[in-house]
Design an enzyme around this catalytic site. Structure first.
Site, mmCIF file in Angstrom:
data_model
loop_
_atom_site.group_PDB
_atom_site.id
_atom_site.type_symbol
_atom_site.label_atom_id
_atom_site.label_comp_id
_atom_site.label_asym_id
_atom_site.label_seq_id
_atom_site.Cartn_x
_atom_site.Cartn_y
_atom_site.Cartn_z
ATOM 1 N N TRP A 1 -28.404 -1.961 -86.656
ATOM 2 C CA TRP A 1 -29.230 -2.157 -87.562
ATOM 3 C C TRP A 1 -29.151 -0.937 -88.283
ATOM 4 O O TRP A 1 -29.790 -0.090 -87.960
ATOM 5 C CB TRP A 1 -30.417 -2.535 -87.107
ATOM 6 C CG TRP A 1 -31.468 -3.437 -88.242
ATOM 7 C CD1 TRP A 1 -32.513 -2.840 -88.375
ATOM 8 C CD2 TRP A 1 -30.932 -4.692 -88.749
ATOM 9 N NE1 TRP A 1 -33.188 -4.268 -89.351
ATOM 10 C CE2 TRP A 1 -32.068 -5.027 -89.550
ATOM 11 C CE3 TRP A 1 -30.044 -5.295 -88.787
ATOM 12 C CZ2 TRP A 1 -32.444 -5.969 -90.539
ATOM 13 C CZ3 TRP A 1 -30.046 -6.709 -89.584
ATOM 14 C CH2 TRP A 1 -31.161 -6.937 -90.487
ATOM 15 N N LYS B 1 -36.262 -6.934 -84.014
ATOM 16 C CA LYS B 1 -37.500 -7.159 -83.108
ATOM 17 C C LYS B 1 -38.424 -5.950 -82.686
ATOM 18 O O LYS B 1 -39.670 -6.057 -82.515
ATOM 19 C CB LYS B 1 -36.783 -7.677 -81.730
ATOM 20 C CG LYS B 1 -37.831 -8.165 -80.758
ATOM 21 C CD LYS B 1 -38.598 -9.374 -81.115
ATOM 22 C CE LYS B 1 -39.625 -9.866 -80.041
ATOM 23 N NZ LYS B 1 -40.753 -10.667 -80.630
ATOM 24 N N LYS C 1 -46.859 -14.114 -90.083
ATOM 25 C CA LYS C 1 -45.879 -15.068 -89.667
ATOM 26 C C LYS C 1 -45.254 -15.865 -90.927
ATOM 27 O O LYS C 1 -43.897 -15.852 -90.688
ATOM 28 C CB LYS C 1 -46.330 -16.303 -88.737
ATOM 29 C CG LYS C 1 -46.784 -15.790 -87.385
ATOM 30 C CD LYS C 1 -45.656 -15.134 -86.409
ATOM 31 C CE LYS C 1 -45.367 -13.863 -86.600
ATOM 32 N NZ LYS C 1 -46.024 -13.098 -85.537
ATOM 33 N N ASN D 1 -28.083 4.204 -79.858
ATOM 34 C CA ASN D 1 -29.198 3.486 -80.509
ATOM 35 C C ASN D 1 -30.475 4.617 -80.767
ATOM 36 O O ASN D 1 -30.717 5.240 -79.971
ATOM 37 C CB ASN D 1 -29.779 2.308 -79.319
ATOM 38 C CG ASN D 1 -31.131 1.816 -79.862
ATOM 39 O OD1 ASN D 1 -31.537 1.781 -81.136
ATOM 40 N ND2 ASN D 1 -32.143 1.423 -78.988
ATOM 41 N N GLY D 2 -30.781 4.842 -81.984
ATOM 42 C CA GLY D 2 -31.676 5.773 -82.202
ATOM 43 C C GLY D 2 -31.536 6.315 -83.544
ATOM 44 O O GLY D 2 -30.559 5.811 -84.358
ATOM 45 N N HIS E 1 -64.538 -11.403 -104.899
ATOM 46 C CA HIS E 1 -64.715 -10.243 -105.405
ATOM 47 C C HIS E 1 -63.262 -9.622 -105.862
ATOM 48 O O HIS E 1 -62.887 -8.552 -105.809
ATOM 49 C CB HIS E 1 -64.882 -9.209 -103.978
ATOM 50 C CG HIS E 1 -66.479 -9.425 -103.542
ATOM 51 N ND1 HIS E 1 -67.274 -9.391 -104.418
ATOM 52 C CD2 HIS E 1 -66.887 -10.184 -102.433
ATOM 53 C CE1 HIS E 1 -68.415 -9.806 -103.972
ATOM 54 N NE2 HIS E 1 -68.044 -10.349 -102.493
ATOM 55 N N CYS F 1 -31.003 -0.935 -82.604
ATOM 56 C CA CYS F 1 -29.617 -1.363 -82.457
ATOM 57 C C CYS F 1 -29.635 -1.642 -80.885
ATOM 58 O O CYS F 1 -30.516 -1.372 -80.096
ATOM 59 C CB CYS F 1 -28.626 -0.383 -82.467
ATOM 60 S SG CYS F 1 -28.496 0.500 -84.030
ATOM 61 N N ARG G 1 -31.739 -7.293 -81.867
ATOM 62 C CA ARG G 1 -32.242 -5.970 -81.965
ATOM 63 C C ARG G 1 -31.378 -5.365 -83.143
ATOM 64 O O ARG G 1 -31.750 -4.184 -83.539
ATOM 65 C CB ARG G 1 -31.697 -5.065 -80.745
ATOM 66 C CG ARG G 1 -32.559 -5.435 -79.602
ATOM 67 C CD ARG G 1 -31.809 -4.608 -78.719
ATOM 68 N NE ARG G 1 -32.209 -3.176 -78.447
ATOM 69 C CZ ARG G 1 -33.470 -2.447 -78.156
ATOM 70 N NH1 ARG G 1 -34.156 -3.276 -77.538
ATOM 71 N NH2 ARG G 1 -33.825 -1.373 -78.235
ATOM 72 N N GLU H 1 -43.181 -13.121 -92.890
ATOM 73 C CA GLU H 1 -41.824 -12.486 -92.214
ATOM 74 C C GLU H 1 -40.919 -13.371 -91.925
ATOM 75 O O GLU H 1 -39.664 -13.030 -92.071
ATOM 76 C CB GLU H 1 -42.426 -11.851 -90.781
ATOM 77 C CG GLU H 1 -41.710 -12.173 -89.449
ATOM 78 C CD GLU H 1 -42.448 -11.365 -88.547
ATOM 79 O OE1 GLU H 1 -43.610 -12.019 -87.982
ATOM 80 O OE2 GLU H 1 -42.145 -10.455 -87.963
ATOM 81 N N GLU I 1 -52.729 -12.755 -88.999
ATOM 82 C CA GLU I 1 -51.620 -13.043 -88.040
ATOM 83 C C GLU I 1 -50.577 -14.111 -88.640
ATOM 84 O O GLU I 1 -49.654 -14.046 -88.651
ATOM 85 C CB GLU I 1 -52.015 -13.288 -86.606
ATOM 86 C CG GLU I 1 -50.945 -13.642 -85.773
ATOM 87 C CD GLU I 1 -49.726 -12.606 -85.513
ATOM 88 O OE1 GLU I 1 -49.736 -11.622 -85.870
ATOM 89 O OE2 GLU I 1 -48.743 -13.087 -84.938
HETATM 90 C C1 AGP Z 1 -44.355 -9.468 -85.705
HETATM 91 O O1 AGP Z 1 -43.878 -11.024 -85.753
HETATM 92 C C2 AGP Z 1 -43.351 -8.449 -85.719
HETATM 93 N N1 AGP Z 1 -42.302 -8.770 -85.430
HETATM 94 C C3 AGP Z 1 -43.999 -7.227 -85.649
HETATM 95 O O2 AGP Z 1 -45.056 -7.032 -86.432
HETATM 96 C C4 AGP Z 1 -44.388 -6.722 -84.323
HETATM 97 O O3 AGP Z 1 -45.418 -7.369 -83.681
HETATM 98 C C5 AGP Z 1 -44.413 -5.142 -84.378
HETATM 99 O O4 AGP Z 1 -43.181 -4.438 -84.838
HETATM 100 C C6 AGP Z 1 -44.734 -4.372 -83.089
HETATM 101 O O5 AGP Z 1 -44.110 -4.446 -81.916
HETATM 102 P P1 AGP Z 1 -44.604 -4.147 -80.582
HETATM 103 O O6 AGP Z 1 -45.625 -5.241 -80.185
HETATM 104 O O7 AGP Z 1 -43.314 -4.413 -79.692
HETATM 105 O O8 AGP Z 1 -45.139 -2.760 -80.623
#
Ligand code: AGP
Length: 618
Positions: A71, A613, A495, A97-98, A514, A2, A27, A498, A491
């Site tokens: 969140w 994020k 993307k 937050n937490g 395989h 959050c 966040r 996600e 990667e």
């Molecule tokens: C990637 O696009 C993501 N948003 C996610 O996988 C991110 O890289 C991951 O949560 C790690 O975050 P960090 O680099 O802040 O530790």
């Protein structure tokens, strides 16, 4: 995860908090709320959904208050569960937050003591604990301190009390909290972006700090071994706005040439990477002295193995760089998912642990880092966030200098992490006196050209946009990449998944036959990473032919389109001269395909569903 924000000494608290919450929405954004103190009362406005639904002009005038964008983790995202939460009398408001792990037990005890709850969140217990403690102490700071002692879990907490005009208090434990200092006004937030438009002077709080903000100034009580010092933020608000782009993601993709230059500038000569960016390290939560943390790279180079711990894109960056540490520096490199990592104490003499985390606040990575440190490993953090928990926990840290990244999808921070790790490998090679294969050394010398090649690739958006639009009609796709390009394929697949919700899977090309080949049907989109410099470029072309023969729609991302097009395949061209250069330019095209596909499907590009994020809970 959050976002929380408090302010004091401002002209219009509701407006300041509202503006700040909008910037914190990356966040979390499933509910929001603002609390201000007005004429001896606390006024709370909450909503399920985005902060836009709150009208700041309808909130009474005040010069201080606090706010939250949520969140949900405990309790569904509705108005009752939105923060700020209040005590029974509605005199205290808090934002958190937490996660409070012992909330069930605390709730039971508080109920027995006569407290009534209005939400199903873990957070509400904090308001009631402060209520009890305030009755005993009559001091909001003391009350927060006492409440904190009963909490288990991770938290950054802000609180205000109707009877304490002109006071905002806060504390943190394993969740970020940073103070902003302006003339006559103070701010307290999960992230600098929340108040960057007002000030560039900040104090990063540490675990255990208790902070009181008043119009007269800031008081930090903690167990610090060094005085609190304000730092200057190195980036402008412009960096945290869309600057005319329709989405942060697109803007951040376009910032990659600059981010890569920043990551590499002045650091390509041996000896030019300094841990902690040359600054004296600050003390860590566990109260070590700065000297304990003053390790240098030579101490890292003494190890024969590096264990990288990371999540998501940062994991992929570590995976992509691992090869360089082995080839260039002769150091064995293992990459572990931070969420799965358990340190093996027998390895402490030969291995150092490197946490890769753009935010420096990812709970899984921090847990793994702390566990490694406790087990006796030398630890290093590679991060975009100076002052983050990762920089305070590790023995040393290397900044990637990518600037703020707002979009949930990591783009420029992935590229910058990779560049810094490539460079770090070269520095360790130098310190170890290791003579690498001349071809690898040459690759590294060309890293300087990478930002220009990435720019040239960004300028060629047409073919990638067309592929993204085509992909939008499908529910799944595959990304093929071999050798150093397999982590890149992972990667790109991440993307696509996600932000566009198209199920994308990455495979090393040789693995297809395989098993995964069974999934290929008429029209299945397959992206293939086909660099000119591959050990055996023909091997990728045969894999492409193999899937094409089963009806797949194959598109090659390549720096040598002609021979591939001659075989009848469509291509997305990239500008690169070397093997390492290909990774960066192909990355940009992969990001572009994912972005365009998400736009075409009408997805919320910057805030994909179910994601935040930085994931500050395990
Ligand atoms: C990637 O696009 C993501 N948003 C996610 O996988 C991110 O890289 C991951 O949560 C790690 O975050 P960090 O680099 O802040 O530790």
């Amino acid at each position: 995860m959050c976002g929380i924000l408090g302010c004091i000494g401002v002209e219009d608290a509701a407006q300041v908090l509202h503006d700040g919450l909008k910037r914190l929405e990356y966040r979390g954004y499933d509910s929001a709320g603002i609390a201000v103190a007005h004429e001896g009362d606390i006024q709370v406005d909450k909503t399920a959904g985005r902060v836009e639904a709150i009208e700041p002009t309808h909130i009474p005038h005040s010069t201080f208050g606090l706010a939250h964008t949520r969140w949900a983790t405990h309790g569904e995202p509705n108005e009752a569960n939105a923060h700020p939460h209040t005590d029974c009398a509605g005199r205290i408001a808090i934002a958190h937050n937490g996660i409070i792990e012992n909330h069930d037990e605390l709730r039971q005890q508080l109920r027995q003591d006569g407290h009534a709850f209005t939400s199903t969140t873990d957070t509400e217990v904090i308001a009631h604990l402060i209520e009890d403690a305030y009755q005993a102490t009559g001091d909001l700071g003391q009350a927060l301190r006492q409440a904190r002692h009963r909490l288990e879990g991770s938290y950054a907490i802000l609180a205000v009390h109707a009877d304490e005009p002109n006071l905002v208090v806060g504390t943190r434990h394993e969740s970020p909290l940073v103070v902003g200092i302006d003339d006559g006004a103070l701010y307290l937030a999960s992230d600098i972006v929340a108040f960057r438009e007002h000030t560039d002077r900040v104090v990063h709080l540490e675990d255990g700090d208790l902070v009181r903000l008043t119009p007269q100034g800031l008081i930090v009580d903690g167990q610090r071994t060094e005085p609190v010092q304000a730092e200057q933020v190195a980036w402008d608000l412009e960096d945290a706005t869309k600057a005319g782009f329709p989405h942060f993601m697109l803007k951040e993709m376009h910032e990659q040439p600059r981010a890569l230059r920043e990551a590499l500038t002045g650091r390509t000569q041996p000896g030019s990477i300094e841990l902690n960016d040359g600054d004296t390290p600050t003390c860590s939560p566990s109260n070590e002295t700065a000297r304990d943390r003053g390790i240098d790279l030579a101490q890292v180079a003494d190890h024969d193995q590096l264990i990288f711990i990371a999540c998501g894109s940062s994991y992929n960056a570590a995976l992509a760089a691992a090869h360089e540490f082995e080839q260039l520096a002769g150091i064995e490199a293992r990459v572990e998912r931070a969420s799965e990592y358990e340190p093996n104490p027998w390895q402490t003499d030969r291995a150092a642990v490197v946490a890769v985390t753009q935010s420096g606040e990812t709970a899984d990575t921090l847990r793994a880092l702390e566990a490694a440190k406790q087990a006796g490993f030398t630890t290093l953090a590679v991060t975009n966030t100076n002052g983050s928990t990762a920089t305070r926990t590790a023995h040393g840290w290397v900044p990637i200098r990518a600037g703020p990244e707002i979009s949930v999808a990591a783009t420029k921070t992935f590229a910058s992490q990779l560049a810094v790790l490539h460079n770090l490998a070269a520095h360790l090679a130098h310190l170890r006196g290791f003579t690498p294969d001349p071809r690898v050394r040459e690759e590294l010398d060309h890293l300087q050209d990478v930002p220009t090649q990435v720019q040239a690739t960004l300028d060629e958006a047409g073919p990638a946009n067309a592929v993204g639009q085509r992909l939008a009609d499908h529910d799944r796709c595959f990304v093929l990449g071999s050798g150093p390009n397999h982590p890149l394929a992972e990667e790109i697949a991440l993307k696509i998944k996600e932000i566009s919700y198209v199920h994308a899977e990455a495979f090393p090309a040789g693995e297809l036959k395989h098993g995964p080949l069974a999934l290929v049907e008429e029209g299945t989109p397959v992206l293939a990473l086909a660099p000119r410099t591959a050990e055996d470029p023909e091997a990728m072309i045969s894999s492409m032919s193999e899937v094409a023969a089963r009806g797949a729609d194959v598109i090659a991302i390549t720096d040598e389109p002609q021979p591939i097009e001659e075989r009848g395949f469509q291509t997305v061209p990239v500008a690169s001269k070397t093997e390492a250069g290909f990774v960066y330019s192909a990355l940009v095209q992969g990001q572009r395909i994912a972005y365009q596909c998400a736009v075409e499907r009408g997805c919320n590009v910057d805030k994909p569903r179910n994601l935040a994020k930085s994931v500050t809970v395990e």
